[in-house]
Design an enzyme around this catalytic site. Sequence first.
Site, PDB file in Angstrom:
ATOM      1  N   GLU A  60      -9.089 -11.708  -6.076  1.00  0.00           N
ATOM      2  CA  GLU A  60      -7.906 -11.504  -5.244  1.00  0.00           C
ATOM      3  C   GLU A  60      -7.387 -12.783  -4.596  1.00  0.00           C
ATOM      4  O   GLU A  60      -6.211 -12.853  -4.223  1.00  0.00           O
ATOM      5  CB  GLU A  60      -8.204 -10.461  -4.156  1.00  0.00           C
ATOM      6  CG  GLU A  60      -8.461  -9.069  -4.715  1.00  0.00           C
ATOM      7  CD  GLU A  60      -8.426  -7.990  -3.646  1.00  0.00           C
ATOM      8  OE1 GLU A  60      -8.440  -8.340  -2.438  1.00  0.00           O
ATOM      9  OE2 GLU A  60      -8.378  -6.805  -4.011  1.00  0.00           O
TER      10      GLU A  60
ATOM     11  N   ARG B 196       0.859  -1.190   0.000  1.00  0.00           N
ATOM     12  CA  ARG B 196       0.000   0.000   0.000  1.00  0.00           C
ATOM     13  C   ARG B 196       0.892   1.235   0.000  1.00  0.00           C
ATOM     14  O   ARG B 196       1.563   1.544   0.994  1.00  0.00           O
ATOM     15  CB  ARG B 196      -0.916  -0.009   1.230  1.00  0.00           C
ATOM     16  CG  ARG B 196      -1.940  -1.135   1.218  1.00  0.00           C
ATOM     17  CD  ARG B 196      -2.876  -1.043   0.030  1.00  0.00           C
ATOM     18  NE  ARG B 196      -3.949  -2.037   0.079  1.00  0.00           N
ATOM     19  CZ  ARG B 196      -4.890  -2.172  -0.856  1.00  0.00           C
ATOM     20  NH1 ARG B 196      -4.864  -1.359  -1.916  1.00  0.00           N
ATOM     21  NH2 ARG B 196      -5.823  -3.080  -0.746  1.00  0.00           N
TER      22      ARG B 196
ATOM     23  N   GLU C  40      -1.508  -5.760  -7.156  1.00  0.00           N
ATOM     24  CA  GLU C  40      -2.157  -7.050  -6.919  1.00  0.00           C
ATOM     25  C   GLU C  40      -1.334  -8.223  -7.437  1.00  0.00           C
ATOM     26  O   GLU C  40      -1.513  -9.358  -6.978  1.00  0.00           O
ATOM     27  CB  GLU C  40      -3.548  -7.071  -7.549  1.00  0.00           C
ATOM     28  CG  GLU C  40      -4.551  -6.158  -6.859  1.00  0.00           C
ATOM     29  CD  GLU C  40      -5.945  -6.307  -7.422  1.00  0.00           C
ATOM     30  OE1 GLU C  40      -6.100  -6.998  -8.453  1.00  0.00           O
ATOM     31  OE2 GLU C  40      -6.887  -5.741  -6.836  1.00  0.00           O
TER      32      GLU C  40
ATOM     33  N   GLU D  70     -14.721  -9.871  -5.751  1.00  0.00           N
ATOM     34  CA  GLU D  70     -13.428  -9.528  -5.169  1.00  0.00           C
ATOM     35  C   GLU D  70     -12.733 -10.757  -4.585  1.00  0.00           C
ATOM     36  O   GLU D  70     -11.510 -10.909  -4.699  1.00  0.00           O
ATOM     37  CB  GLU D  70     -13.599  -8.456  -4.097  1.00  0.00           C
ATOM     38  CG  GLU D  70     -14.070  -7.111  -4.608  1.00  0.00           C
ATOM     39  CD  GLU D  70     -13.069  -6.448  -5.550  1.00  0.00           C
ATOM     40  OE1 GLU D  70     -11.868  -6.810  -5.497  1.00  0.00           O
ATOM     41  OE2 GLU D  70     -13.484  -5.578  -6.329  1.00  0.00           O
TER      42      GLU D  70
ATOM     43  N   ALA E  14     -10.871  -7.421  -0.626  1.00  0.00           N
ATOM     44  CA  ALA E  14     -11.768  -6.261  -0.550  1.00  0.00           C
ATOM     45  C   ALA E  14     -11.713  -5.501  -1.863  1.00  0.00           C
ATOM     46  O   ALA E  14     -10.768  -5.637  -2.636  1.00  0.00           O
ATOM     47  CB  ALA E  14     -11.380  -5.354   0.609  1.00  0.00           C
TER      48      ALA E  14
END
Length: 220
Positions: free
Chosen positions: A113, A80, A161, A109, A92
Amino acid sequence: MPGISETPSTSRQVSDMPSPRRLLSSSTVYEGRIWDVVSDAFQLSEDTGTLVRDYIDHPGAVAVLPMNDDGEILLLKQYRHPVGMDLWEIPAGLLDIEGEDFVVGAARELAEEADVTAATWNVLADFFNSPGSSSEAIRIYLARGLGEVPEAERHVRTDEEAEIELRWVPLSDAVAAVLEGRLHNPSAVVGILAAAAAKADGFTNLRPADAPWPAHPSQR
């Protein structure tokens, strides 16, 4: 507590509730790729002055705490940039597809993910991520009855990701990580602690997946 007198309002069940105020003006001061910044002028009451507040106008989001038959939960590690850290999170994403059902968005999601599907869904918790500066509302689901997305149907993850790392963790270990200050992602923290509380009664008091969500921007 000594020295604190309970008023009639505090003796009743505590519950957040809508509180409409007189909106004098609203304008978009910044348009971003994902969310905008809005400036509102409003009054708390008719005999008070004008207040101006700028905040992020957010479409809302969903998060998923996947739990397998052994009671382990799935966490994912993702970089992040605003905080410059790799964070352990739960799947999320934004509710940025107009009209999309909340559970459908959560399932999307989870598949994208974590390459995981779920047969059983319940609401774990609803919260505002930062209500003093953003309209973002987040709903966290508990997903059980897990399966795998077929290899040929898996989402190709890109950018941050692409670095996602997945790990199954006992719920008790995740709770310890939260209380020891080792986990910081808000959806993960809220979801883990909510799941631990819900486990005490065998998850029997959790809301159904389609429970009303009046706090979401589309419902306000």
